[in-house]
Structure formats: structure tokens, C-alpha cells
Scaffold this motif. Structure first.
Motif, PDB file in Angstrom:
ATOM      1  N   UNK A  19      23.200  12.652 -16.147  1.00  0.00           N
ATOM      2  CA  UNK A  19      22.632  11.705 -15.193  1.00  0.00           C
ATOM      3  C   UNK A  19      22.613  12.365 -13.823  1.00  0.00           C
ATOM      4  N   UNK A  20      21.445  12.443 -13.219  1.00  0.00           N
ATOM      5  CA  UNK A  20      21.323  13.083 -11.913  1.00  0.00           C
ATOM      6  C   UNK A  20      21.605  12.083 -10.789  1.00  0.00           C
ATOM      7  N   UNK A  21      22.427  12.504  -9.854  1.00  0.00           N
ATOM      8  CA  UNK A  21      22.712  11.715  -8.653  1.00  0.00           C
ATOM      9  C   UNK A  21      22.423  12.622  -7.471  1.00  0.00           C
ATOM     10  N   UNK A  22      21.450  12.241  -6.625  1.00  0.00           N
ATOM     11  CA  UNK A  22      20.932  13.145  -5.613  1.00  0.00           C
ATOM     12  C   UNK A  22      21.798  13.249  -4.357  1.00  0.00           C
ATOM     13  N   UNK A  23      22.468  12.172  -3.955  1.00  0.00           N
ATOM     14  CA  UNK A  23      23.302  12.206  -2.748  1.00  0.00           C
ATOM     15  C   UNK A  23      24.594  12.970  -3.020  1.00  0.00           C
ATOM     16  N   UNK A  24      25.161  13.625  -1.990  1.00  0.00           N
ATOM     17  CA  UNK A  24      26.422  14.351  -2.176  1.00  0.00           C
ATOM     18  C   UNK A  24      27.539  13.420  -2.647  1.00  0.00           C
ATOM     19  N   UNK A  25      28.386  13.926  -3.549  1.00  0.00           N
ATOM     20  CA  UNK A  25      29.512  13.152  -4.075  1.00  0.00           C
ATOM     21  C   UNK A  25      30.829  13.868  -3.778  1.00  0.00           C
ATOM     22  N   UNK A  26      31.813  13.108  -3.341  1.00  0.00           N
ATOM     23  CA  UNK A  26      33.168  13.626  -3.167  1.00  0.00           C
ATOM     24  C   UNK A  26      33.952  13.259  -4.420  1.00  0.00           C
ATOM     25  N   UNK A  27      34.097  14.209  -5.330  1.00  0.00           N
ATOM     26  CA  UNK A  27      34.751  13.911  -6.613  1.00  0.00           C
ATOM     27  C   UNK A  27      36.234  13.621  -6.437  1.00  0.00           C
TER      28      UNK A  27
END
Length: 261
Positions: free
Chosen positions: A128-136
Motif C-alpha cells: 500500500x503506497x502512502x505518499x506523505x512522509x511517515x515517522x515509523x
């Protein structure tokens, strides 16, 4: 005799596991292929009914038959009849007290997020693509509120048919490998859409829209309408099902899903 199979499949090719009248399901192609080997109609029971688009590297099924076949017939033989998107990975004869669903003591899922501004042309059906930056790291910290015996009403689909929203979640980990954020979660059982609803809420935390303790608030409020949207099925995989040692079922590696076992 009762036979147990380990089944792997690309769920993007099917309308879920469960057999349906008007669309193709994983259960249908497995049962039809087994029927050709057994030379009689076969009904299989699975460990967990995955939704449309959800994948499995370690689905477990059982069925009963009086047909005596070489063990390779239940693996190589059935794979010859199955579409390329479904494969039997192992076989074992078992006792009549084994049940693929009710004998299971835990299930484990992984959800793979392609965190990039550009989508993949090859992996679109498997992540699943998520375009906004993510802080894992924020996502992982927030997810720890979910560990333990909890009421997961906030992450339960409206049409969930489970008798209780209480589940015992033994671990949930979020890590990153390059552009991929991977959620790994294990529980005694899962509610309908539970993993995808958890992911949908954690994405809001990872993108900075919600604070870490929002997950704790959702658990307390028990209100599905306050949680995040249901994440897409593309990235979800059933990767392991645990059974009592007495059944001595084969244990396979989780496969090339970005993390070691």
C-alpha cells in the motif's frame, strides 16, 4: 483421514478467501483443485478468512478424505491444477481433533507500506503506497498502547460478526527498511478489518496529524467512527498461524517480506 495444508496466495486476484456464488475466491479454486486429486468433492476449513485483496504466505486449511494418494499428490499434484497465484507449500496428515480455525492459538499479520512520493509499477498489488512522509518510530510508540488484552471496538468493522471485541494482542512492531514501513502484529485472533483499521489510525500518527496518545483515547472511547479510515488491503499478509506442539505442523520461514523472522 484428515489432511492439513499450508497455502500461499496473491489475494489481489480474488474476492477474498470465502467461497461466493458470483465471484472467484481462493477457497473455490483450492476446493476444485483438491477435488480433482481426491476424485470427490472436497470442503476445506481455513485458519482465517482473508478479505478481498488480502494475501497469505501461511494460510492453513484442513479437509477430510478417504482417498489414498502419495503425499506429492497433495502438493505437487494440486499445484498443477491451481492458478499461479495460489500454491500449496506443505502437507501433513493429522488427527481428527485438529481444526484449522479452532485449534489455532495465535495469528500473525504483516502490513507493508510503500512510503514514497512515487508509486511502484511492479509492487502495486502487494503493498500500500502512502505518499506523505511517515515517522515509523512515532507509529511504533503509539502502537504499544494496543498490546495486551483489550477491547478493540474502535478498530472493529461495523459488520464484524465476532461475539466479543476483546482480543489479546501479544506484540505489534513497526519498522522501516528504506522506503518500506512494515507493521508486524500477533494476537490470539483478529476482528474483521482490525489490522487494517489499526494501520489506518497509525498512519495519521506517523504523518503528524494525530498525537501518540490518540491510540489510547480510541481504545478508551470504543468508537469506530473516531478512528482512522480502513487501510487498503494490498499491503496485508497472513504470515503465520500458531498451533499446539502436539500437532507437529511444519514451520516455514515467513518469506521475503522485508524482515527476518
Amino acid at each position: 483421514m484428515r489432511i492439513v495444508l499450508g497455502v500461499e496466495y496473491d489475494g489481489s486476484r480474488f474476492y477474498g478467501w470465502q467461497r461466493q456464488q458470483t465471484v472467484i475466491s481462493v477457497q473455490q479454486v483450492v476446493e476444485e483443485s483438491l477435488g480433482k486429486i481426491a476424485n470427490h468433492p472436497v470442503k476445506v476449513t481455513c485458519a482465517g478468512r482473508t478479505d478481498a485483496g488480502v494475501h497469505a504466505t501461511a494460510q492453513v486449511v484442513h479437509f477430510d478424505t478417504d482417498s489414498v494418494r502419495h503425499r506429492s499428490a497433495w502438493t505437487i499434484g494440486i499445484n498443477g491444477f491451481l492458478p499461479e497465484s495460489v500454491s500449496v507449500r506443505w502437507f501433513k496428515e493429522t488427527s481428527d481433533d485438529f481444526h484449522a480455525r479452532f485449534s489455532a492459538t495465535a495469528r500473525r499479520y504483516r502490513y507493508i507500506i510503500h512510503n514514497s512520493t512515487l508509486r511502484s509499477g511492479i509492487l502495486a498489488r502487494g503493498v500500500t503506497t502512502f505518499f506523505a512522509p511517515l515517522d515509523h518510530e512515532l507509529m511504533h510508540e503509539a502502537a504499544q498502547y494496543l498490546v495486551g488484552r483489550q477491547d478493540f471496538s474502535a478498530f472493529r468493522a461495523v459488520n464484524c460478526q465476532a461475539n466479543t471485541p476483546i482480543r489479546d494482542l501479544s506484540h505489534i512492531r513497526i519498522s522501516r527498511m528504506g522506503d518500506y514501513v512494515i507493521l508486524d502484529v500477533r494476537a490470539n485472533a483478529f476482528l474483521h478489518h482490525m489490522v487494517r483499521n489499526i494501520v489506518g489510525s497509525l498512519l495519521l500518527i506517523g504523518s503528524g496529524e494525530k498525537p501518540i496518545n490518540w491510540i489510547k483515547t480510541l481504545l478508551t472511547d470504543k468508537d469506530r467512527t473516531k478512528a482512522g479510515a480502513t487501510a487498503k488491503p494490498n499491503g496485508l499478509y497472513l504470515v503465520d498461524v500458531t498451533y499446539p506442539e502436539k500437532f507437529d505442523l511444519p514451520r516455514k520461514p515467513l518469506g521475503p517480506l522485508f524482515l527476518a523472522d
